[in-house]
Design a protein around this motif. Structure first.
Motif, mmCIF file in Angstrom:
data_model
loop_
_atom_site.group_PDB
_atom_site.id
_atom_site.type_symbol
_atom_site.label_atom_id
_atom_site.label_comp_id
_atom_site.label_asym_id
_atom_site.label_seq_id
_atom_site.Cartn_x
_atom_site.Cartn_y
_atom_site.Cartn_z
ATOM 1 N N HIS A 100 46.209 44.413 37.045
ATOM 2 C CA HIS A 100 47.053 43.683 36.043
ATOM 3 C C HIS A 100 46.280 42.550 35.361
ATOM 4 O O HIS A 100 46.922 41.506 35.121
ATOM 5 N N TRP A 101 45.013 42.381 35.096
ATOM 6 C CA TRP A 101 44.311 41.399 34.915
ATOM 7 C C TRP A 101 44.321 41.243 33.138
ATOM 8 O O TRP A 101 43.723 40.478 32.649
ATOM 9 N N GLU A 102 45.039 42.097 32.456
ATOM 10 C CA GLU A 102 45.188 42.015 31.145
ATOM 11 C C GLU A 102 45.766 40.406 30.846
ATOM 12 O O GLU A 102 46.577 40.034 31.813
ATOM 13 N N ASP B 270 30.980 38.148 44.498
ATOM 14 C CA ASP B 270 30.293 39.236 44.316
ATOM 15 C C ASP B 270 31.072 40.475 44.738
ATOM 16 O O ASP B 270 30.845 41.654 44.399
ATOM 17 N N ASN B 271 32.023 40.243 45.542
ATOM 18 C CA ASN B 271 33.083 41.241 45.981
ATOM 19 C C ASN B 271 34.280 41.341 45.393
ATOM 20 O O ASN B 271 35.232 41.789 45.661
ATOM 21 N N CYS B 272 34.468 40.516 44.381
ATOM 22 C CA CYS B 272 35.850 40.472 43.542
ATOM 23 C C CYS B 272 35.524 41.383 42.151
ATOM 24 O O CYS B 272 34.644 41.190 41.491
ATOM 25 N N TYR B 273 36.553 42.136 41.832
ATOM 26 C CA TYR B 273 36.673 43.006 40.734
ATOM 27 C C TYR B 273 37.900 42.747 40.012
ATOM 28 O O TYR B 273 38.982 42.843 40.616
ATOM 29 N N PHE B 274 37.911 42.668 38.562
ATOM 30 C CA PHE B 274 39.228 42.420 37.742
ATOM 31 C C PHE B 274 39.454 43.342 36.840
ATOM 32 O O PHE B 274 38.389 43.728 35.897
ATOM 33 N N VAL B 275 40.571 44.001 37.294
ATOM 34 C CA VAL B 275 40.616 45.608 36.811
ATOM 35 C C VAL B 275 41.817 45.216 35.353
ATOM 36 O O VAL B 275 43.077 44.780 35.649
ATOM 37 N N GLN B 276 41.369 45.907 34.328
ATOM 38 C CA GLN B 276 42.419 45.866 33.206
ATOM 39 C C GLN B 276 42.560 47.517 32.416
ATOM 40 O O GLN B 276 41.783 48.224 32.974
ATOM 41 N N PHE B 277 43.694 47.786 32.367
ATOM 42 C CA PHE B 277 43.969 49.217 31.689
ATOM 43 C C PHE B 277 44.049 49.132 30.279
ATOM 44 O O PHE B 277 44.478 48.456 29.517
ATOM 45 N N PRO B 278 43.332 50.159 29.760
ATOM 46 C CA PRO B 278 42.228 51.388 30.257
ATOM 47 C C PRO B 278 40.987 51.032 30.146
ATOM 48 O O PRO B 278 40.290 52.053 30.336
ATOM 49 N N VAL B 279 40.380 49.868 30.431
ATOM 50 C CA VAL B 279 38.935 49.648 30.444
ATOM 51 C C VAL B 279 38.496 50.400 31.673
ATOM 52 O O VAL B 279 38.941 50.251 32.908
ATOM 53 N N VAL C 100 44.458 48.700 50.538
ATOM 54 C CA VAL C 100 45.546 48.155 51.239
ATOM 55 C C VAL C 100 45.896 47.097 50.141
ATOM 56 O O VAL C 100 45.365 46.485 49.226
ATOM 57 N N GLY C 101 46.988 46.585 50.635
ATOM 58 C CA GLY C 101 47.675 45.392 49.558
ATOM 59 C C GLY C 101 49.130 45.211 49.833
ATOM 60 O O GLY C 101 49.713 46.189 50.203
ATOM 61 N N CYS C 102 49.770 44.499 48.951
ATOM 62 C CA CYS C 102 51.329 44.563 48.917
ATOM 63 C C CYS C 102 51.873 45.516 47.987
ATOM 64 O O CYS C 102 51.073 46.249 47.325
ATOM 65 N N ALA C 103 53.110 45.900 48.364
ATOM 66 C CA ALA C 103 53.825 46.975 47.424
ATOM 67 C C ALA C 103 53.745 46.682 46.086
ATOM 68 O O ALA C 103 53.944 45.609 45.733
ATOM 69 N N GLY C 104 53.318 47.826 45.437
ATOM 70 C CA GLY C 104 53.360 47.393 43.817
ATOM 71 C C GLY C 104 52.357 46.719 43.260
ATOM 72 O O GLY C 104 52.295 46.550 42.173
ATOM 73 N N ALA C 105 51.367 46.708 43.922
ATOM 74 C CA ALA C 105 49.936 46.213 43.556
ATOM 75 C C ALA C 105 49.254 46.719 42.514
ATOM 76 O O ALA C 105 48.337 46.525 41.772
ATOM 77 N N GLY C 106 49.278 48.213 42.825
ATOM 78 C CA GLY C 106 48.502 49.083 41.874
ATOM 79 C C GLY C 106 47.494 49.787 42.867
ATOM 80 O O GLY C 106 46.497 50.251 42.177
ATOM 81 N N LYS C 107 47.617 50.015 43.929
ATOM 82 C CA LYS C 107 46.743 50.672 44.895
ATOM 83 C C LYS C 107 46.293 52.012 44.436
ATOM 84 O O LYS C 107 45.245 52.584 44.366
ATOM 85 N N VAL D 98 45.202 43.086 44.821
ATOM 86 C CA VAL D 98 45.954 41.810 44.683
ATOM 87 C C VAL D 98 46.599 42.054 43.183
ATOM 88 O O VAL D 98 46.011 41.906 42.319
ATOM 89 N N ASP D 99 47.774 41.718 43.033
ATOM 90 C CA ASP D 99 48.557 41.830 41.505
ATOM 91 C C ASP D 99 48.260 40.479 40.998
ATOM 92 O O ASP D 99 49.042 39.441 41.366
ATOM 93 N N ALA D 100 47.575 40.373 39.926
ATOM 94 C CA ALA D 100 47.219 39.038 39.277
ATOM 95 C C ALA D 100 48.333 38.932 38.233
ATOM 96 O O ALA D 100 48.331 37.725 37.958
#
Length: 697
Positions: free
Chosen positions: A307-309, A342-351, A152-159, A247-249
């Protein structure tokens, strides 16, 4: 024994018994209440007394006894081991506790479900249905392990992008991802094998029969972030799942969501920020899925910062991001419990997503997702996968003929009853849609995604509007007021049937179905139009008002200026009764309006030839009285008035209207996976924002 009063004991054939069941109950009740003084006394009693006596007299602490019923409450006074005595009570009764009357105490469900791995929804069934479940289980059981994740999350967040990456899709596929429309159901797209997350081919049409025992499967629901689709989201939020909030960072929490991403104009979400959407989802999860009783498992909520780049993110580091999320909640709120390191993850592309994948394996492997079901029901899992793409809907009577043969089911009626119980379980599990109610009991929707798509097409966001041939006037009326004309509905669904028709022809050149003859093919929406609309109305998504339909989530119309003045100037009116919620799922109001539109003797009030249905207000008339329902951020409000001057409101009539509204509210909240309470009070005339609390429902 000869010295005992004659009215207590009697002798027959040298056998002494109590003179009556009432006397027996009195003696046993007196013994328990007068002689069992210490905690140890109660423990010894539970360990030594007969099982039948425990079943007859013992109840869980939260059980509400019937008038005149005598029972012994099993309480847990010791803090060091609060569940020990109740666990002993469960052990003595064994699986028979599933059909025991004490299951009317919902606080006992968690312990029983955990002890016997029985689906918790079955414990909410009536006693007769639970007794049938035990009969099925005694003929053989099978363990199913099915975890479900909700993204779930706001539109365009990258789900959707996140899900594609977990599936191992190519860079090109990920780049071509478009915004999810509505809700995408991805059943059993992962299996846990050798401690790894293995993506499965998402093609259930040709899936071979396989044993379900011991296989750990993982499904995902991908929730579209556009606010127009939130109406159907509320139906599928469940405690049977874990949640990933994306969440769109690259956006600041105080930044207003771009209307190009999510068209909020005229809706209750107008002007919302990214932070408000984040709080909305956390509140929704907590409200629908949070702990209700001691012992209930806490919902698992992961937060993924997309979008954690470094060049795009708006936050210096991980700590500042989490601090910002924490600040979105009031200081007194307990919602911050869901934002932990412990429940937060930070996603970068293409990592690669190794850490997140490992966590998903751990979550999906948890025994909380394991359930024991009757073996004769297990075949239906395969039946769903094999038939839902060809037959969106199945006849229940026909389905009953496919249930495995059993000597205990002597006739068609027995098989039909068993089939309906099975469908009720799979409905609760989110696998099918089925209501054993008049007008709906003969059919089951096998393809939940197909149903969701049918409603999604009705509430098509303008950003996704393509190819629908209808007059601009019809569309504008619908988009502004929620009133959907029959012709427009047919056009919307026919457009989707045309697309399917072309796909079928491209796939099979010998496909003979011609345009306009869709009603002969079971896969088309128009073939099942009446059933789809009835179920949508049953779920509170729309109201059937021939020759049109009312879709409340599409209503953006403001209340007419003259109506508040009309109410204020009327002398015969009630105080404003307020139903206050700690968190009010806004779409509960929509469901209330739809339910009221179906009430016998209730009619939508008409003003200037126009129904008085607005985005946050609805007016009805019944038995000479007018009823106003309105919604605010945290409350639903009720006021009753009559136009005829000189007559006081009749208390009996007003109380009947109030009782009906509260009955509908309780019915609606009773369908949620967690009971939602509200406080009832009155609005003070001198201070609009103040309420006087009366009691709790």
């Amino acid at each position: 024994m000869d010295n005992l009063p004659a009215e207590i004991l009697k002798t027959h054939d040298s056998l002494q018994t109590f003179t009556s069941e009432n006397v027996r109950n009195d003696v046993m009740y007196a013994f328990v209440t007068e002689c069992l003084v210490l905690d140890r006394d109660m423990d010894v009693f539970l360990e030594t007394v007969s099982r039948s006596f425990i079943s007859e007299f013992c109840r869980s602490w939260g059980y509400e006894r019937r008038e005149g019923e005598r029972c012994i409450y099993i309480h847990q006074p010791r803090r060091d081991s609060p569940e020990k005595r109740f666990e002993l009570f469960i052990d003595r009764l064994g699986t028979d506790i599933i059909a025991h009357c004490t299951m009317s105490d919902w606080s006992a469900h968690s312990s029983v479900a955990k002890r016997f791995e029985v689906p918790s929804e079955i414990l909410k069934w009536d006693q007769e249905a639970r007794e049938r479940y035990l009969e099925y289980a005694r003929r053989g059981t099978q363990t199913v392990h099915h975890a479900r994740g909700m993204i779930v999350g706001c539109a365009g967040a990258g789900k959707t992008t996140l899900l594609k990456r977990l599936l191992g899709c190519s860079h090109e596929e990920i780049q071509n991802v478009t915004s999810t429309e509505g809700l995408e159901v991805h059943e059993e797209i992962f299996e846990i094998r050798n401690g790894k997350l293995k993506a499965m081919k998402e093609d259930n049409e040709n899936k071979k029969e396989e044993t379900l025992d011991g296989i750990k499967k993982l499904s995902f629901f991908d929730f579209g972030g556009q606010c127009a689709y939130y109406a159907c989201h509320q139906i599928y939020l469940t405690r049977r799942a874990f949640y990933i909030v994306v969440v769109d960072a690259s956006k600041k929490m105080e930044e207003e969501v771009d209307t190009k991403v999510c068209d909020q104009s005229g809706s209750v979400f107008h002007g919302w920020t990214y932070g408000e959407y984040f709080v909305f989802w956390i509140k929704s999860i907590h409200t629908y899925c949070g702990k209700e009783n001691e012992g209930d498992p806490k919902p698992v909520v992961l937060i993924v910062a997309s979008h954690w780049e470094k060049e795009t993110r708006q936050y210096e580091n991980e700590d500042t991001f989490m601090e910002c999320l924490q600040k979105q909640f009031p200081v007194t709120s307990n919602l911050s419990q869901y934002v932990v390191e412990d429940n937060c993850y930070f996603v970068q592309f293409p990592v690669l997503l190794n850490d997140l994948q490992e966590r998903l394996v751990k979550i999906a492997s948890d025994e909380r997702w394991s359930e024991i079901i009757p073996k004769e029901w297990a075949y239906f899992e395969i039946e769903i996968n094999q038939t839902k793409h060809l037959y969106r809907v199945l006849n229940v009577l026909k389905l009953a003929t496919k249930i495995p043969e059993n000597p205990n089911q002597q006739n068609t009626e027995d098989k039909l009853r068993s089939t309906k119980d099975m469908l009720r379980y799979y409905h609760d599990a989110g696998k099918v849609l089925y209501f054993n109610e008049e007008g709906l009991e003969k059919s089951v929707i096998m393809d939940v995604q197909w149903f969701i798509d049918a409603f999604k097409h009705i509430i098509t966001d303008k950003l996704h509007l393509k190819g629908i041939d209808a007059s601009k006037q019809e569309w504008n009326e619908y988009y502004e007021t929620g009133h959907l004309q029959e012709g427009l509905l047919v056009e919307i669904w026919k457009n989707k049937d045309d697309i399917l028709h072309k796909q079928l022809k491209d796939k099979d050149p010998n496909y003979k179905m011609k345009t306009g003859l869709y009603l002969k093919d079971q896969r088309y929406l128009l073939h099942h139009k009446e059933l789809l609309l009835k179920i949508m109305q049953r779920l509170g998504l729309l109201a059937i008002r021939k020759p049109s339909y009312y879709v409340p989530c599409m209503n953006r119309k403001e209340m007419e200026e003259g109506i508040p003045a009309l109410i204020n100037e009327t002398k015969s009116k009630s105080s404003v009764l307020i139903y206050h919620f700690t968190f009010l799922p806004y779409f509960l109001f929509f469901r209330l309006v739809v339910a009221c539109m179906q009430e016998e003797g209730w009619n939508v009030l008409i003003s200037r030839d126009t129904p008085c249905l607005y985005k946050n207000v609805a007016l009805f008339s019944s038995d000479g009285y007018n009823i106003v329902l309105s919604v605010t951020a945290a409350s639903i409000q009720l006021q009753i008035f009559q136009s005829e001057e000189g007559n006081d409101l009749d208390k009996t009539k007003t109380f009947n209207i109030q009782d009906r509204i509260e009955g509908v509210l309780n019915d609606i909240t009773g369908t949620f996976h967690r009971k939602i309470a509200f406080v009832r009070g009155f609005k003070c005339q001198k201070e609009e924002k103040q309420t006087i609390a009366m009691d709790i429902e």
